[in-house]
Design an enzyme around this catalytic site. Structure first.
Site, mmCIF file in Angstrom:
data_model
loop_
_atom_site.group_PDB
_atom_site.id
_atom_site.type_symbol
_atom_site.label_atom_id
_atom_site.label_comp_id
_atom_site.label_asym_id
_atom_site.label_seq_id
_atom_site.Cartn_x
_atom_site.Cartn_y
_atom_site.Cartn_z
ATOM 1 N N ASP A 1 0.993 -1.226 0.106
ATOM 2 C CA ASP A 1 0.009 0.031 -0.067
ATOM 3 C C ASP A 1 0.915 1.156 -0.149
ATOM 4 O OD1 ASP A 1 -2.049 -1.765 0.285
ATOM 5 O OD2 ASP A 1 -2.865 -1.241 1.938
ATOM 6 N N ALA A 2 1.857 1.120 0.582
ATOM 7 C CA ALA A 2 2.845 2.283 0.902
ATOM 8 C C ALA A 2 3.402 2.719 -0.560
ATOM 9 C CB ALA A 2 4.098 2.100 2.001
ATOM 10 N N TYR B 1 2.033 2.076 -3.554
ATOM 11 C CA TYR B 1 1.074 2.246 -4.264
ATOM 12 C C TYR B 1 0.664 3.747 -4.048
ATOM 13 C CZ TYR B 1 -3.687 2.586 -6.246
ATOM 14 O OH TYR B 1 -4.919 2.944 -7.003
ATOM 15 N N ASP B 2 0.843 4.238 -2.852
ATOM 16 C CA ASP B 2 0.451 5.509 -2.291
ATOM 17 C C ASP B 2 1.435 6.469 -2.763
ATOM 18 O OD1 ASP B 2 -1.705 4.719 -1.056
ATOM 19 O OD2 ASP B 2 -0.661 4.883 1.069
ATOM 20 N N LEU C 1 -35.952 -8.177 -18.082
ATOM 21 C CA LEU C 1 -36.009 -9.524 -18.501
ATOM 22 C C LEU C 1 -37.442 -9.822 -18.109
ATOM 23 C CD1 LEU C 1 -32.564 -10.418 -17.110
ATOM 24 C CD2 LEU C 1 -33.292 -10.474 -19.770
ATOM 25 N N GLU D 1 -25.580 -17.573 -16.628
ATOM 26 C CA GLU D 1 -24.706 -16.604 -15.746
ATOM 27 C C GLU D 1 -25.712 -16.351 -14.407
ATOM 28 O OE1 GLU D 1 -24.380 -12.392 -17.677
ATOM 29 O OE2 GLU D 1 -24.691 -13.922 -19.064
ATOM 30 N N LYS E 1 -27.935 -13.886 -11.776
ATOM 31 C CA LYS E 1 -28.420 -12.649 -12.117
ATOM 32 C C LYS E 1 -27.970 -11.836 -10.719
ATOM 33 C CE LYS E 1 -32.913 -10.300 -12.921
ATOM 34 N NZ LYS E 1 -33.087 -9.232 -11.697
ATOM 35 N N ASP F 1 -27.732 -9.022 -8.030
ATOM 36 C CA ASP F 1 -28.656 -8.135 -7.539
ATOM 37 C C ASP F 1 -28.033 -7.061 -6.900
ATOM 38 O OD1 ASP F 1 -31.073 -7.540 -6.437
ATOM 39 O OD2 ASP F 1 -31.126 -8.504 -4.563
ATOM 40 N N ARG G 1 -29.656 2.954 -15.140
ATOM 41 C CA ARG G 1 -30.660 2.483 -16.143
ATOM 42 C C ARG G 1 -31.501 3.463 -16.320
ATOM 43 N NH1 ARG G 1 -35.118 -0.899 -15.798
ATOM 44 N NH2 ARG G 1 -35.468 -2.095 -17.900
ATOM 45 N N GLU H 1 -23.534 -4.734 -13.854
ATOM 46 C CA GLU H 1 -24.134 -4.289 -12.627
ATOM 47 C C GLU H 1 -23.300 -4.000 -11.744
ATOM 48 O OE1 GLU H 1 -27.257 -5.144 -12.918
ATOM 49 O OE2 GLU H 1 -28.210 -5.482 -10.928
ATOM 50 N N TYR I 1 -19.489 -5.736 -12.206
ATOM 51 C CA TYR I 1 -19.224 -6.913 -13.144
ATOM 52 C C TYR I 1 -20.024 -6.479 -14.574
ATOM 53 C CZ TYR I 1 -18.191 -10.510 -9.748
ATOM 54 O OH TYR I 1 -17.458 -11.141 -8.878
ATOM 55 N N LYS J 1 -35.665 -17.020 -11.741
ATOM 56 C CA LYS J 1 -35.410 -16.378 -10.268
ATOM 57 C C LYS J 1 -35.330 -17.656 -9.325
ATOM 58 C CE LYS J 1 -36.080 -12.196 -9.336
ATOM 59 N NZ LYS J 1 -36.631 -10.902 -9.105
ATOM 60 N N CYS K 1 -31.884 3.286 29.404
ATOM 61 C CA CYS K 1 -30.891 2.304 28.918
ATOM 62 C C CYS K 1 -31.373 0.955 29.574
ATOM 63 C CB CYS K 1 -29.550 2.518 29.175
ATOM 64 S SG CYS K 1 -28.448 1.459 28.899
ATOM 65 N N CYS L 1 -27.940 0.237 32.067
ATOM 66 C CA CYS L 1 -27.790 1.027 33.209
ATOM 67 C C CYS L 1 -28.847 1.857 33.535
ATOM 68 C CB CYS L 1 -26.503 1.796 32.962
ATOM 69 S SG CYS L 1 -26.948 3.208 31.774
ATOM 70 N N CYS M 1 -27.309 5.313 24.465
ATOM 71 C CA CYS M 1 -27.019 5.715 25.899
ATOM 72 C C CYS M 1 -25.750 6.322 25.971
ATOM 73 C CB CYS M 1 -26.875 4.138 26.630
ATOM 74 S SG CYS M 1 -26.421 4.370 28.240
ATOM 75 N N CYS N 1 -21.716 2.945 31.598
ATOM 76 C CA CYS N 1 -22.801 1.835 31.281
ATOM 77 C C CYS N 1 -22.351 0.486 31.158
ATOM 78 C CB CYS N 1 -23.567 2.102 30.100
ATOM 79 S SG CYS N 1 -24.571 1.144 29.534
HETATM 80 S S1 IVH Z 1 -28.869 -9.006 -19.094
HETATM 81 C C1 IVH Z 1 -31.511 -7.620 -22.308
HETATM 82 N N1 IVH Z 1 -27.459 -10.320 -17.217
HETATM 83 O O1 IVH Z 1 -31.282 -7.845 -14.338
HETATM 84 C C2 IVH Z 1 -30.564 -8.250 -21.212
HETATM 85 N N2 IVH Z 1 -28.987 -8.644 -16.692
HETATM 86 O O2 IVH Z 1 -34.214 -7.258 -15.610
HETATM 87 C C3 IVH Z 1 -30.873 -7.345 -20.030
HETATM 88 N N3 IVH Z 1 -29.151 -8.246 -14.286
HETATM 89 O O3 IVH Z 1 -31.760 -4.550 -14.381
HETATM 90 C C4 IVH Z 1 -29.636 -7.365 -18.899
HETATM 91 N N4 IVH Z 1 -27.612 -9.659 -13.629
HETATM 92 O O4 IVH Z 1 -29.223 -5.001 -14.102
HETATM 93 C C5 IVH Z 1 -28.284 -9.143 -17.491
HETATM 94 N N5 IVH Z 1 -26.171 -11.323 -15.825
HETATM 95 C C6 IVH Z 1 -26.997 -10.415 -15.915
HETATM 96 C C7 IVH Z 1 -27.635 -9.590 -14.954
HETATM 97 C C8 IVH Z 1 -28.552 -8.793 -15.312
HETATM 98 C C9 IVH Z 1 -28.669 -8.859 -13.098
HETATM 99 C C10 IVH Z 1 -30.192 -7.211 -13.978
HETATM 100 C C11 IVH Z 1 -29.948 -5.941 -14.943
HETATM 101 C C12 IVH Z 1 -31.397 -5.423 -15.072
HETATM 102 C C13 IVH Z 1 -32.297 -6.645 -14.755
HETATM 103 C C14 IVH Z 1 -33.187 -7.201 -15.928
#
Ligand code: IVH
Length: 668
Positions: free
Chosen positions: A31-32, A34-35, A81, A114, A116, A118, A137, A176, A226, A316, A410, A413, A428, A433
């Site tokens: 880190d040093a 890098y800084d 989707l 892949e 999805k 969150d 978006r 995402e 990602y 899902k 509290c 206490c 508190c 305490c």
């Molecule tokens: S593809 C047409 N891939 O899901 C393709 N979306 O309802 C559109 N999301 O808000 C997106 N992981 O942010 C894709 N591996 C992934 C995803 C992904 C999460 C989210 C995306 C979007 C929502 C789509």
């Protein structure tokens, strides 16, 4: 070296280190060090502001706060989707795809599979290879321009390779932004200690962080990007989704490790179950999987219906919620006095784990959810995040439920508690305490802190109840006579504890800073402070300005640090630790300092036996600095053969001149 060359080199090196650390997860620099590179970059850019470029790593440290976000129109709509939740529903989707492509019902479509993620969908626009605009978006057509915030995310490249920029002068990359679960827990501990509203889940925390008008707050949040696609389906040389993702990976984007090709519905289904099984072990939250038709030509042929493509679907996971009865609400007192309501539940299994306790966060949440004792409540447990009460099943209410009264005193206490303006939590504020003392001692003696083996919560409670400890620093004044009368304390155990206490006096500065229990300062921030300020005395004297210049310490933490050291009680605790023999050894970086060179400024000129960079590295690892021009501030000129005007400058300014042999002698 010409200044532009040095700049280019610094930027390259810094981004390479970023990539190794944030994408490959294999740090290649201390880190040093890098800084030092970063400081040098900032120094040059300050001197030559005309040389600052939009892709300089300096653009990652946050810009001045803005008033509002400007709208950003997406050139190609960002779609959502269609969703399925069962194998039958997925089979329907698969059938529709085959129909759309004119394939036999028995054929296998080549899909990609892949997770999805969150988090929060964003788009990154690269113009001629440089990140020009980053946006949310929004409604799919128009989002918000959050470029400065996105630039703080180290896994977002600020520039693409020259080759790619040439082939694709405009490339819009989508993906995402997420916060890892481990980072989320750390952030929420910090929020709670600071009396701020905790985030409900990593997604909200990521969204909140990205939506800061002040990007200096964003920079203190360890967000990750990602990539999952690009806006265009027609790009020269790219025929499949996997090829696109491959390109993005070579362009140094983070691509999910669970992206795979999947042939036909059967393989998709297999992969779905495998991913569901390891879901809880992932360090990021996923709410399902995304299955896409791999061929981009086939994607175009399938087209879209309203706002969702026909070539992709989100499969899902079933929800991770359950219903149970709220038996009681307990109020717990934390180390910093924050009072948290905790739900005591009739035990229930949620996503494979038995849950008896869940967080109710704070008073506002209690009121908003109108939670009453006896209510049937919905519990959510996402991954390994602490379970929470999502809400009440109102239809099940009988009228016999008892409202929850937030205490006025509290629970530990008995002193009145207060809710500071602007904070979500009651506190508190009694420094003596018992619950707080116990929690403080427990934290102080814990692994990341002073690491005193044998001093757990139970012993801490006994010590506090017997008034042997009021402040963690009192630990260093305990004697065997103090300990022996305690329950279950034999001579051997007392001696072991005293030995462990003695050993802890040598703890590194970073652990000591963590042990102090500054609200919001976790292990990472403590290590950062140790490294930046070197000694406890320097840290105690730090100003808000000093702190604001450190990436990773946002303004709220800065305020917390200042307030902590301004409090006489905390200063006394540190003084008492010193009296008790804690050494507070100054931070030692892992670079080798050479007394004759450390802190000295060198200028290099002429031809040496090795490239200049070689000597520069030698000087820097020995703790020295290299400057490009001779000034009065320079200490030495390292002079090779056929030197230029720098030798004259050095002689004129009285700067010592060393030849290579002389320099090597100094280094020894
Ligand atoms: S593809 C047409 N891939 O899901 C393709 N979306 O309802 C559109 N999301 O808000 C997106 N992981 O942010 C894709 N591996 C992934 C995803 C992904 C999460 C989210 C995306 C979007 C929502 C789509």
């Amino acid at each position: 070296m010409a200044i532009t060359d040095e700049l280019a080199r610094l930027r390259r090196e810094i981004e390479q280190h970023n990539y190794n650390y944030y994408i490959l997860d294999k740090p290649t620099v201390s880190d040093a060090e890098y800084d030092r590179l970063f400081d040098r970059l900032l120094e040059i850019e300050k001197e030559y502001p005309q040389l600052v470029t939009p892709d300089s790593p300096s653009q990652r440290i946050g810009a001045a706060p803005s008033e509002k976000f400007e709208p950003a129109r997406h050139r190609v709509q960002m779609l959502s989707l269609q969703k399925v939740t069962t194998a039958e529903e997925f089979a329907d989707f698969d059938r529709r795809v085959k129909e759309g492509l004119g394939l036999q019902p028995t054929a296998d479509v080549e899909y990609t599979f892949e997770p999805k993620l969150d988090g929060l969908a964003v788009e990154l626009v690269y113009e001629n290879g440089v990140l020009a605009v980053g946006s949310t978006r929004g409604d799919g057509l128009v989002g918000e321009n959050i470029t400065p915030n996105l630039k703080t995310i180290r896994s977002i490249p600020l520039r693409l390779s020259e080759k790619t920029a040439k082939i694709y002068p405009l490339l819009e990359i989508r993906g995402e932004v997420i916060l890892r679960k481990s980072d989320f827990r750390r952030l929420n501990d910090q929020q709670e200690e600071l009396g701020l509203e905790p985030f409900a889940n990593p997604r909200n925390a990521a969204a909140g962080s990205v939506h800061q008008l002040d990007s200096r707050i964003t920079v203190s949040r360890p967000l990750v990007f990602y990539a999952y696609g690009v806006s265009d389906q027609e790009l020269p040389g790219l025929e499949t989704h996997l090829a696109v993702m491959n390109l993005l990976e070579t362009e140094r984007f983070l691509v999910n490790e669970h992206l795979h090709p999947a042939r036909g519905a059967a393989e998709v289904e297999k992969r779905f179950h495998t991913l569901a099984d390891i879901r809880a072990k992932l360090d990021y939250e996923i709410d399902g999987t995304v299955i896409k038709v791999n061929s981009l030509r086939d994607q175009i042929r399938l087209g879209q219906v309203s706002r969702a493509p026909r070539w992709a679907v989100a499969w899902k996971f079933a929800a991770e919620t359950a219903e149970t009865v709220l038996e009681d609400v307990i109020f717990s007192v934390g180390r910093t006095g924050v009072i948290t309501p905790v739900a005591a539940l009739r035990p229930v299994r949620v996503a494979g784990v038995e849950v008896k306790r869940a967080s109710l966060h704070n008073e506002d949440e209690l009121i908003a959810k109108d939670v009453r004792i006896g209510d049937t409540v919905i519990i959510r447990r996402a991954g390994d995040v602490i379970p929470e009460v999502v809400g009440v099943v109102m239809e099940r209410r009988t009228g016999k439920e008892k409202p929850v009264a937030f205490p006025v005193n509290c629970p530990s206490c008995g002193r009145p508690i207060t809710r500071p303006p602007g904070e979500a939590a009651y506190r508190c504020i009694n420094p003596s305490c018992p619950a707080q003392i116990v929690e403080r001692i427990f934290h102080f003696a814990g692994k990341g802190g002073m690491d005193i083996e044998g001093l757990g919560g139970k012993l801490a409670l006994q010590l506090a109840e017997n008034k042997l400890l009021e402040s963690p620093a009192d630990i260093y004044f305990l004697t065997k006579d103090d300990l022996l009368p305690l329950e279950l304390m034999a001579d051997k155990r007392a001696q072991n504890l005293l030995d462990a206490i003695a050993k802890s006096k040598d703890r590194p500065l970073a652990n000591i800073i963590y042990a102090l229990g500054i609200p919001g300062i976790g292990e990472t921030a403590a290590a950062l402070l140790a490294e930046r300020f070197g000694t406890i005395d320097r840290l105690m004297a730090v100003t808000e300005d000093d702190l604001n210049n450190i990436g990773g310490i946002g303004p709220i933490l800065a305020e917390s640090i200042i307030a902590f050291f301004a409090d006489p009680q905390n200063r006394r605790m540190i003084a008492r630790m010193k009296d008790g023999g804690v050494k507070f050894t100054p931070f030692q970086s892992n670079r080798r300092e050479v007394a004759a060179i450390a802190g000295k400024t060198f200028v290099i000129t002429g031809t040496l036996s090795k490239p200049r960079d070689h000597f520069k590295k030698l000087i820097e690892t020995a703790g020295g600095k290299v400057s490009s021009a001779v000034s009065k501030k320079a200490d030495y000129l390292l002079c090779g053969e056929s030197p230029g005007s720098k030798l004259d400058d050095a002689n004129r300014l009285g700067v010592s001149v060393l030849d290579e042999a002389g320099f090597l002698k100094l280094l020894k």
